[in-house]
Scaffold this motif. Structure first.
Motif, short mmCIF file in Angstrom:
data_model
loop_
_atom_site.label_atom_id
_atom_site.label_comp_id
_atom_site.label_asym_id
_atom_site.label_seq_id
_atom_site.Cartn_x
_atom_site.Cartn_y
_atom_site.Cartn_z
N PHE A 113 0.82 -1.21 0.00
CA PHE A 113 0.00 0.00 0.00
C PHE A 113 0.86 1.26 0.00
O PHE A 113 0.44 2.29 -0.54
CB PHE A 113 -0.95 -0.02 1.20
CG PHE A 113 -2.11 -0.96 1.00
CD1 PHE A 113 -3.28 -0.52 0.40
CD2 PHE A 113 -2.01 -2.28 1.37
CE1 PHE A 113 -4.35 -1.39 0.19
CE2 PHE A 113 -3.06 -3.16 1.15
CZ PHE A 113 -4.23 -2.71 0.57
N GLY A 114 2.04 1.20 0.59
CA GLY A 114 2.94 2.34 0.50
C GLY A 114 3.38 2.60 -0.94
O GLY A 114 3.39 3.75 -1.41
N LEU A 115 3.73 1.54 -1.65
CA LEU A 115 4.13 1.68 -3.05
C LEU A 115 2.94 2.09 -3.91
O LEU A 115 3.09 2.89 -4.85
CB LEU A 115 4.70 0.36 -3.56
CG LEU A 115 6.07 -0.03 -3.00
CD1 LEU A 115 6.43 -1.46 -3.39
CD2 LEU A 115 7.15 0.92 -3.50
N PHE A 116 1.77 1.56 -3.61
CA PHE A 116 0.57 1.94 -4.35
C PHE A 116 0.30 3.44 -4.19
O PHE A 116 -0.07 4.12 -5.17
CB PHE A 116 -0.63 1.13 -3.85
CG PHE A 116 -1.94 1.53 -4.48
CD1 PHE A 116 -2.19 1.25 -5.81
CD2 PHE A 116 -2.90 2.17 -3.73
CE1 PHE A 116 -3.40 1.62 -6.38
CE2 PHE A 116 -4.11 2.54 -4.30
CZ PHE A 116 -4.37 2.27 -5.62
N ALA A 117 0.50 3.96 -2.99
CA ALA A 117 0.30 5.39 -2.76
C ALA A 117 1.29 6.23 -3.57
O ALA A 117 0.94 7.27 -4.13
CB ALA A 117 0.44 5.70 -1.27
N GLU A 118 2.54 5.78 -3.65
CA GLU A 118 3.54 6.51 -4.42
C GLU A 118 3.21 6.50 -5.91
O GLU A 118 3.33 7.53 -6.59
CB GLU A 118 4.92 5.88 -4.19
CG GLU A 118 6.04 6.49 -5.00
CD GLU A 118 6.33 7.93 -4.65
OE1 GLU A 118 7.06 8.59 -5.42
OE2 GLU A 118 5.83 8.42 -3.62
N VAL A 119 2.79 5.35 -6.42
CA VAL A 119 2.40 5.27 -7.83
C VAL A 119 1.20 6.16 -8.12
O VAL A 119 1.18 6.91 -9.10
CB VAL A 119 2.09 3.80 -8.22
CG1 VAL A 119 1.48 3.73 -9.62
CG2 VAL A 119 3.36 2.96 -8.15
N ALA A 120 0.20 6.12 -7.24
CA ALA A 120 -0.99 6.95 -7.44
C ALA A 120 -0.65 8.43 -7.35
O ALA A 120 -1.18 9.24 -8.13
CB ALA A 120 -2.05 6.59 -6.39
#
Length: 278
Positions: A113-120
């Motif tokens: 979810f941390g990486l997902f937030a960065e991508v988003a």
């Protein structure tokens, strides 16, 4: 008495403008949402971990031999060459204590979810939109129950998700900053993902399309394409993993049903809508 001027929200604006805010919020939310994972049973919905626990205690069985058996078991269900797919399970083979393995799984899910937030954040160019995307993802049906195979004890799903998301984050970071470190991370993560599961083929193709569409670096775009094609050619010698894509229509219908199920009182309408089963 002099009146104080009303707050102008400058602190909140400065906080939202910081590039790390979305990632920090996503990590904190995920840590809270999945706090039950470290204490959940190791065998909940994870056949791979059950298999690893069964062979880990054998006498005179080396870690390398046990890992080769895990890789063979994975490839039996996913034709192709994916030697790194069960890599997170090696933690169980090295130390059969449950706590480190469960904590590793917890970290992998939170990192997703941390990486997902960065991508988003980089896709939308907005911290607020990134946080909203994370909240919506956490409300998805798959993540409602800590014992669910996706969000519970499976190490293989978040491992592959982290690698794929890191490759996207690396490319977007290079696109926005031009720093070579981001590009190196993107290539490394994509290479590891292509060796870890067939889902990386489709998502890797999406990364190739994004790279060519951005026109940021034609050489890097070609490099992504060559890496993807090389992985497909090498893996095809062991059999093409077309299973995950053969039923793409059914998967899409199931995702729509699951997103609908996340809405309040949606269960009342399920009998009247042709959107499949959750």
């Amino acid at each position: 008495m002099r009146e104080e001027p009303p707050p102008d929200g400058s602190f909140l604006r400065s906080l939202l403008s910081h590039p790390a805010t979305a990632v920090v919020v996503a990590v904190l939310l995920a840590m809270t949402w999945f706090a039950a994972i470290p204490t959940s049973h190791f065998a909940d919905g994870d056949g791979s971990l059950v298999h690893a626990s069964a062979i880990a205690g054998y006498d005179h069985v080396s870690v390398a031999h046990a890992y080769a058996e895990l890789a063979a078991r994975y490839e039996a269900h996913n034709p192709g060459w994916f030697p790194l797919a069960p890599l997170p399970l090696a933690a169980w083979l090295i130390d059969t204590v449950v706590s480190p393995v469960k904590f590793l799984q917890y970290l992998l899910v939170v990192l997703t979810f941390g990486l997902f937030a960065e991508v988003a954040r980089r896709l939308f160019d907005s911290t607020e939109a990134s946080i909203v995307a994370v909240v919506l993802a956490l409300c998805a049906w798959q993540f409602r129950m800590p014992h669910d195979p996706v969000a519970g004890t499976s190490l293989l799903v978040p491992w592959l998700a982290d690698l794929v998301l890191l490759s996207f984050a690396g490319w977007l970071g290079f696109r926005d900053t031009g720093k070579p470190g981001w590009l190196i991370a993107a290539f490394a993560a994509l290479a590891l993902a292509l060796l870890s599961g067939p889902v990386a083929w489709g998502l890797g193709a999406l990364l190739v399309v994004m790279a060519f569409a951005s026109r940021r670096s034609p050489a890097a775009s070609v490099g992504f394409l060559v890496l993807l094609l090389a992985a497909i050619v090498i893996s095809s010698k062991q059999g093409l993993p077309i299973g995950p894509w053969r039923h793409a229509g059914g998967y899409a219908q199931n995702v729509i049903a699951q997103l609908f199920a996340a809405l309040p009182t949606s269960f009342r309408a399920f009998g009247y809508l042709p959107i499949g089963h959750v």
